[in-house]
Design a protein around this motif. Sequence first.
Motif, PDB file in Angstrom:
ATOM      1  N   VAL B 102       6.567  59.554  20.614  1.00  0.00           N
ATOM      2  CA  VAL B 102       5.295  58.879  20.365  1.00  0.00           C
ATOM      3  C   VAL B 102       5.296  58.068  19.069  1.00  0.00           C
ATOM      4  N   ALA B 103       6.469  57.948  18.427  1.00  0.00           N
ATOM      5  CA  ALA B 103       6.514  57.207  17.171  1.00  0.00           C
ATOM      6  C   ALA B 103       6.167  55.741  17.417  1.00  0.00           C
ATOM      7  N   GLY B 104       5.505  55.134  16.417  1.00  0.00           N
ATOM      8  CA  GLY B 104       5.118  53.725  16.537  1.00  0.00           C
ATOM      9  C   GLY B 104       6.333  52.854  16.789  1.00  0.00           C
ATOM     10  N   GLY B 105       6.200  51.879  17.660  1.00  0.00           N
ATOM     11  CA  GLY B 105       7.318  50.986  17.949  1.00  0.00           C
ATOM     12  C   GLY B 105       8.178  51.500  19.078  1.00  0.00           C
ATOM     13  N   ALA B 106       8.245  52.835  19.230  1.00  0.00           N
ATOM     14  CA  ALA B 106       9.095  53.397  20.277  1.00  0.00           C
ATOM     15  C   ALA B 106       8.297  53.628  21.557  1.00  0.00           C
ATOM     16  N   ILE B 107       7.048  54.030  21.396  1.00  0.00           N
ATOM     17  CA  ILE B 107       6.246  54.391  22.565  1.00  0.00           C
ATOM     18  C   ILE B 107       5.697  53.153  23.272  1.00  0.00           C
ATOM     19  N   ASP B 108       5.527  52.056  22.531  1.00  0.00           N
ATOM     20  CA  ASP B 108       4.857  50.871  23.076  1.00  0.00           C
ATOM     21  C   ASP B 108       5.464  50.407  24.392  1.00  0.00           C
ATOM     22  N   LEU B 109       6.797  50.265  24.349  1.00  0.00           N
ATOM     23  CA  LEU B 109       7.464  49.739  25.536  1.00  0.00           C
ATOM     24  C   LEU B 109       7.277  50.658  26.727  1.00  0.00           C
ATOM     25  N   THR B 110       7.418  51.951  26.476  1.00  0.00           N
ATOM     26  CA  THR B 110       7.297  52.911  27.569  1.00  0.00           C
ATOM     27  C   THR B 110       5.894  52.876  28.167  1.00  0.00           C
ATOM     28  N   LEU B 111       4.893  52.776  27.287  1.00  0.00           N
ATOM     29  CA  LEU B 111       3.524  52.751  27.800  1.00  0.00           C
ATOM     30  C   LEU B 111       3.234  51.488  28.597  1.00  0.00           C
ATOM     31  N   SER B 112       3.992  50.424  28.305  1.00  0.00           N
ATOM     32  CA  SER B 112       3.705  49.163  28.997  1.00  0.00           C
ATOM     33  C   SER B 112       4.302  49.131  30.403  1.00  0.00           C
ATOM     34  N   LYS B 113       4.929  50.227  30.796  1.00  0.00           N
ATOM     35  CA  LYS B 113       5.517  50.274  32.135  1.00  0.00           C
ATOM     36  C   LYS B 113       4.513  50.826  33.140  1.00  0.00           C
ATOM     37  N   ILE B 115       3.478  53.254  34.742  1.00  0.00           N
ATOM     38  CA  ILE B 115       3.505  54.713  34.917  1.00  0.00           C
ATOM     39  C   ILE B 115       2.294  55.264  34.177  1.00  0.00           C
ATOM     40  N   GLY B 116       1.553  56.137  34.850  1.00  0.00           N
ATOM     41  CA  GLY B 116       0.351  56.697  34.247  1.00  0.00           C
ATOM     42  C   GLY B 116       0.696  57.567  33.053  1.00  0.00           C
ATOM     43  N   ARG B 117      -0.225  57.658  32.113  1.00  0.00           N
ATOM     44  CA  ARG B 117       0.098  58.381  30.880  1.00  0.00           C
ATOM     45  C   ARG B 117       0.300  59.865  31.113  1.00  0.00           C
ATOM     46  N   VAL B 118      -0.496  60.445  31.996  1.00  0.00           N
ATOM     47  CA  VAL B 118      -0.365  61.885  32.221  1.00  0.00           C
ATOM     48  C   VAL B 118       1.002  62.185  32.844  1.00  0.00           C
ATOM     49  N   ARG B 119       1.351  61.395  33.843  1.00  0.00           N
ATOM     50  CA  ARG B 119       2.656  61.622  34.473  1.00  0.00           C
ATOM     51  C   ARG B 119       3.774  61.376  33.469  1.00  0.00           C
ATOM     52  N   LEU B 120       3.617  60.343  32.671  1.00  0.00           N
ATOM     53  CA  LEU B 120       4.631  60.036  31.659  1.00  0.00           C
ATOM     54  C   LEU B 120       4.827  61.222  30.719  1.00  0.00           C
ATOM     55  N   PHE B 121       3.716  61.762  30.236  1.00  0.00           N
ATOM     56  CA  PHE B 121       3.843  62.866  29.276  1.00  0.00           C
ATOM     57  C   PHE B 121       4.463  64.089  29.933  1.00  0.00           C
ATOM     58  N   LEU B 122       3.986  64.421  31.110  1.00  0.00           N
ATOM     59  CA  LEU B 122       4.497  65.636  31.753  1.00  0.00           C
ATOM     60  C   LEU B 122       5.982  65.495  32.094  1.00  0.00           C
ATOM     61  N   THR B 123       6.391  64.300  32.495  1.00  0.00           N
ATOM     62  CA  THR B 123       7.810  64.112  32.810  1.00  0.00           C
ATOM     63  C   THR B 123       8.643  64.235  31.544  1.00  0.00           C
ATOM     64  N   LYS B 124       8.157  63.648  30.479  1.00  0.00           N
ATOM     65  CA  LYS B 124       8.886  63.736  29.209  1.00  0.00           C
ATOM     66  C   LYS B 124       8.983  65.200  28.771  1.00  0.00           C
ATOM     67  N   TYR B 125       7.888  65.917  28.965  1.00  0.00           N
ATOM     68  CA  TYR B 125       7.869  67.342  28.600  1.00  0.00           C
ATOM     69  C   TYR B 125       8.924  68.095  29.415  1.00  0.00           C
ATOM     70  N   ALA B 126       8.937  67.818  30.701  1.00  0.00           N
ATOM     71  CA  ALA B 126       9.920  68.490  31.551  1.00  0.00           C
ATOM     72  C   ALA B 126      11.338  68.116  31.111  1.00  0.00           C
ATOM     73  N   ALA B 127      11.528  66.865  30.733  1.00  0.00           N
ATOM     74  CA  ALA B 127      12.864  66.444  30.305  1.00  0.00           C
ATOM     75  C   ALA B 127      13.279  67.175  29.034  1.00  0.00           C
ATOM     76  N   ALA B 128      12.294  67.524  28.208  1.00  0.00           N
ATOM     77  CA  ALA B 128      12.617  68.235  26.975  1.00  0.00           C
ATOM     78  C   ALA B 128      13.071  69.667  27.263  1.00  0.00           C
ATOM     79  N   LEU B 129      12.737  70.164  28.449  1.00  0.00           N
ATOM     80  CA  LEU B 129      13.185  71.514  28.811  1.00  0.00           C
ATOM     81  C   LEU B 129      14.626  71.504  29.321  1.00  0.00           C
ATOM     82  N   LEU B 130      15.167  70.303  29.394  1.00  0.00           N
ATOM     83  CA  LEU B 130      16.520  70.134  29.924  1.00  0.00           C
ATOM     84  C   LEU B 130      17.560  70.903  29.097  1.00  0.00           C
ATOM     85  N   PHE B 131      17.353  70.923  27.797  1.00  0.00           N
ATOM     86  CA  PHE B 131      18.292  71.626  26.914  1.00  0.00           C
ATOM     87  C   PHE B 131      18.480  73.055  27.408  1.00  0.00           C
ATOM     88  N   VAL B 132      17.364  73.750  27.519  1.00  0.00           N
ATOM     89  CA  VAL B 132      17.438  75.150  27.928  1.00  0.00           C
ATOM     90  C   VAL B 132      17.966  75.264  29.355  1.00  0.00           C
TER      91      VAL B 132
END
Lengths: 332, 396
Positions: B102-113, B115-132
């Motif tokens: 969500v850092a400034g400059g990094a999130i802008d492009l992603t949000l402009s795609k 994809i709805g924000r809720v789905r975007l966040f939840l997918t990113k969250y799930a991707a963060a569980l990838l490590f484990v």
Amino acid sequence: MPSEDQLVIDIDAVSKTYGGGVRALRDVELRVHPGEVFGLLGPNGAGKSTLVKILMTIVRPSDCKGRMFGAPIGDKAALSRVGYLPEHLRFPDYLTGEQVVDHFGAMAGVPRAARRRRSAELLETVGMLDWRDTRVGKYSKGMKQRLGVAQSLINDPDLVLLDEPTDGVDPLGRKEIRDIIARMKDNGKTVFVNSHLLSELELICERVAIMVKGEVVQQGAIEDLTEASRRYEFRVSVGENQDENALIAQAIDLNDGSIEYTPGVVRTTVSDVHAIQPMIDALRARGVTIHAIRPTRSSLEDLFMSAVKDGGGNPGGVRNKRSRKTRKGAGR
Amino acid sequence: MIARQTLAIFLDGYRELNARKLFWIAIILSGLVVVSFALIGSRDGNLSIAMWRTPLPLAALGFTTETLYKLLFIQFGVGFWLAWVSTILALVTTSGMIPEFVAGGAIDLTLSKPIGRVRLFLTKYAAALLFVALQVTTFTAACFVVLGLRGGSWEPGLFLAIPIMIAFFSFLYCVSALVGLLTRSTIAALILALLFWFMLFIFNTADAGLALQTSLAQQRAHRAEQRVQAIEASLADRQDQSGEGIVNRIKSSVAEGVDNDRLQRAIDIRESADEDVLALERWHNRILTAKAVFPKTNETIALLRRSLISAAELDDIYGANSAFQQEQFEAHVPEDRREQLEEHESWADPEQQSRAARQTEAEFRSRSVPWVLGTSLGFEAVILAICCWIFARRDF
Ligand SMILES: Nc1ncnc2c1ncn2[C@@H]1O[C@H](COP(=O)(O)OP(=O)(O)OP(=O)(O)O)[C@@H](O)[C@H]1O
Ligand SMILES: [Mg+2]
């Protein structure tokens, strides 16, 4: 392709007040036609980026009546037809140039095969092909910007919004970016550029809007906007022992708001060439020598400067511009 | 389109992990843990490490090679390595993912795609569980092979560790994500997640400790009661049998005095044990109430043990273990010292301890799976709903 008569961006009124109470946009009205290169200019903090971010659903408007590609602003589906280059762009450091283009292409919904093909093409166009396997963390500022331009085109968009595309780019790169914009226009795409580099906008844009303190104070084709400031300038002189001032005052009505006189030069804001013929006759009849008659018009820069100066004290007051100037002239 | 975007986000998440040293360090450490498992075995009924035979008698302790491996996997592999060390590494690595996202400059492009924000966040969250997910999958697969080759049992149940560990980690990570989203700071996200974990740890420790102590106090009360009855019976006996003659009478009255003292002590112990039970139960209930809304991290991990080790196997292990310890105890403590020890309020013999532990485990096992997972996932869902609400409404 948008149909010819449908506006690409059609904003009736957009307002934005940020959390801190900053009124970044007030009732902005803006229209962008298909196939044109549109420039949004304004001083720092005018709200240009805010407007673009609202179009890109990054910022939520406080109030919004407007459409993009016929869909209400904020509609996500319309975004697959749009390319975007944000300002202060930052890519994830761990991706290579090619991965960046590929990733954002996928996010825009471009199929894999098309991404493959286009990414090489685009990197070539922006001169970054040799760097495609290098991590973005090692790129210079201008290189990142070039990459940003490349990724904004990955989905072959009908509309590209470029927020200060030439920021940090060297003169050669600027030229290349201008060429890319020109090529897009040739392909019938619409380009929306945010910038304060006026000389550049003048080179590429057909229509501009000038934004000051969150309001669009002027909008239209550069031709038309500067047309309003078109005028004629007479270089004149009189015989040895004649009173120039008196002669000229006899010939033309100096109290007429459209005329300005300084010794040796008469300026008129009349822009119609026919309308100045009687003036020529009158001056000639009094024996005034006319050395030259020059049509002049202000540059985009003059337009911008006066808009900003006037807008600075009194937002939205740009339409008073001419009459105020006239009053000054009349006072002499 | 949805599949393409989801894949892109996961691929990006993987590349982000791949670029981090800690991810590979964790994988290598996992490998070492598996290798050390493979070195452990049993030889002639005793535990062996590589080629050395240790004096620890596995069979006498109720272990077969299979249960040994299963317990090693559950207690050490999952309970210690995955649930502690690897989780800390995972939190350190992934706490930065949301703030950087969500850092400034990094999130802008992603949000402009598109994809709805809720789905975007939840997918990113799930991707963060990838490590484990990647860690636990590789680790479990390796352990599965070791258990098959060395323990002689191919146990697909081990793979239950994958969903369990992902769920366990996500209970902690949702807090990190919320803090990261709010503060945009990796350090804050990490520290608050660790503090949250620590708080859960305190709750869990208190819960388990109180359960054990309650059970011990109950046994103490029970034994004291038995003693009271025994002494009363012997007093009654003595009264019947007290024969004639001064010597006999003195003898029996002395013995009666001694018994009366013992009786009084036993009654005191019983009463204080009863009080303890009440107080402990009161506290235990308070802790359980407090725990109710929070994720059940311990119970979640224990689900693996519940499913892999049957009640019968547990009885074997606890039974053999306590018999073994009791043997040792009886061999080393003379009979006449035992009652003295028993009267010591806070003391419990190995058999009692083992029974209390068994009872505690039985209590934990009786907590229903829907309760354990339902309340935990409910907590996570609430935190994620808050995250989505914030993420969907923020101006970036
Ligand atoms: N996220 C934000 N929160 C609060 N205020 C903001 C935010 N973003 C911008 N602003 C304010 O909104 C106003 C317009 O900012 P904006 O970035 O749109 O200007 P700009 O025209 O793009 O300027 P520049 O030419 O410097 O890029 C500024 O006063 C700025 O301080
Ligand atoms: Mg800007």
